[in-house]
Design a protein around this motif. Structure first.
Motif, PDB file in Angstrom:
ATOM      1  N   GLY A   1      -1.836  56.388 -25.379  1.00  0.00           N
ATOM      2  CA  GLY A   1      -1.929  56.012 -23.834  1.00  0.00           C
ATOM      3  C   GLY A   1      -2.707  54.572 -23.825  1.00  0.00           C
ATOM      4  N   PHE A   2      -3.422  54.204 -24.761  1.00  0.00           N
ATOM      5  CA  PHE A   2      -4.108  52.979 -24.400  1.00  0.00           C
ATOM      6  C   PHE A   2      -2.991  51.666 -24.335  1.00  0.00           C
ATOM      7  N   SER A   3      -1.950  52.090 -25.040  1.00  0.00           N
ATOM      8  CA  SER A   3      -0.877  50.844 -25.260  1.00  0.00           C
ATOM      9  C   SER A   3      -0.325  50.507 -23.833  1.00  0.00           C
ATOM     10  N   LEU A   4      -0.814  51.477 -22.763  1.00  0.00           N
ATOM     11  CA  LEU A   4      -0.106  51.319 -21.466  1.00  0.00           C
ATOM     12  C   LEU A   4      -0.589  49.889 -20.830  1.00  0.00           C
ATOM     13  N   PHE A   5      -1.795  49.591 -21.435  1.00  0.00           N
ATOM     14  CA  PHE A   5      -2.677  48.306 -20.758  1.00  0.00           C
ATOM     15  C   PHE A   5      -2.039  46.967 -21.470  1.00  0.00           C
ATOM     16  N   GLU A   6      -0.954  47.214 -22.584  1.00  0.00           N
ATOM     17  CA  GLU A   6      -0.347  45.923 -23.073  1.00  0.00           C
ATOM     18  C   GLU A   6       0.686  45.285 -22.020  1.00  0.00           C
TER      19      GLU A   6
END
Length: 249
Positions: free
Chosen positions: A62-67
């Motif tokens: 889910g952290f990759s959403l902020f890319e």
């Protein structure tokens, strides 16, 4: 308040959707995404104010959403089952998260906090939290270095090694910094104990945690005391003395 749910498992969509409908009727769920790519499409299409974001998903967590968003135009509440590393990353950034299975009261509290942030249009602080998260996640050794400290007038984002010591003050905490400043945080010290321990802090007394990098001297006594490099003297409890000396040796 509009929201989307991002999770790779349909049962979690159904459960959280029903909980929001029953216990958070002020939330309108605009759609469901089962991957980060789907989440990006939904966000661009519907511009939700709040995103419930699962961490562990196939094809990127889910952290990759902020890319995809330099300045996320939404608040986020993470949902996770057991990922300790992810939880620590979220805590360091003072972001909100819910453990699965989700507790109703904790869900309502998270929604309430998000609603307050959105109503006050505190987007800058939210983006700073995300920046701290992204900065810490880039560290190859997974040793987080920056921590978010919420105070009465906002949030201070500070490198952990810039903190000399932390002192409990009932349900609050005082953080003493290398430049002589003090930050009063509206949370008890125990909330930060596990995070600070990972940054070479040690709890030498029920009321004090110190940064071992900033000790100048240990002075013998029943428990003794330490002199920090800002000149402060901090007592060592008798039961912590042996552990402290072992660490210093």
């Amino acid at each position: 308040m509009t929201a989307i749910i991002v999770d790779d498992e349909n049962r979690h969509h159904e459960t959280l959707g029903k909980m929001l409908k029953t216990f958070c009727p002020n939330i309108e769920v605009l759609g469901d995404a089962y991957s980060v790519a789907e989440a990006v499409d939904l966000i661009e299409k519907h511009a939700p104010q709040l995103v419930f974001l699962d961490i562990e998903m196939p094809g990127g967590n889910g952290f990759s959403l902020f890319e995809y968003f330099d300045e996320p135009p939404f608040e986020v509440v993470f949902t996770t089952a057991h990922d300790l590393y992810a939880i620590n990353a979220i805590k360091y950034a003072a972001l909100d998260y819910l453990m699965k299975p989700i507790n109703i009261k904790e869900l309502q509290e998270a929604v309430s906090r998000a609603e307050k942030i959105i109503s006050k249009k505190n987007g800058d602080i939210s983006n700073q939290k995300i920046d701290v998260l992204k900065s810490n996640l880039k560290l190859e050794d997974k040793r987080f270095t920056k921590i978010a400290l919420p105070s009465s007038d906002g949030i201070d984002f500070i490198e952990a090694d810039f903190i000399i010591r932390a002192e409990a003050e009932r349900s609050y905490s005082n953080f003493y910094l290398r430049d002589g400043k003090k930050v009063l945080v509206s949370k008890p010290l125990k909330e930060y104990e596990s995070l600070l321990e990972q940054c070479n802090f040690f709890r030498i007394h029920k009321s004090h945690m110190i940064n071992l990098n900033h000790i100048e001297k240990y002075v013998k006594g029943k428990g003794g005391y330490v002199i920090m490099n800002d000149g402060s003297h901090v007592d060592v409890s008798v039961r912590k003395k042996e552990d402290l000396l072992n660490r210093l040796m």
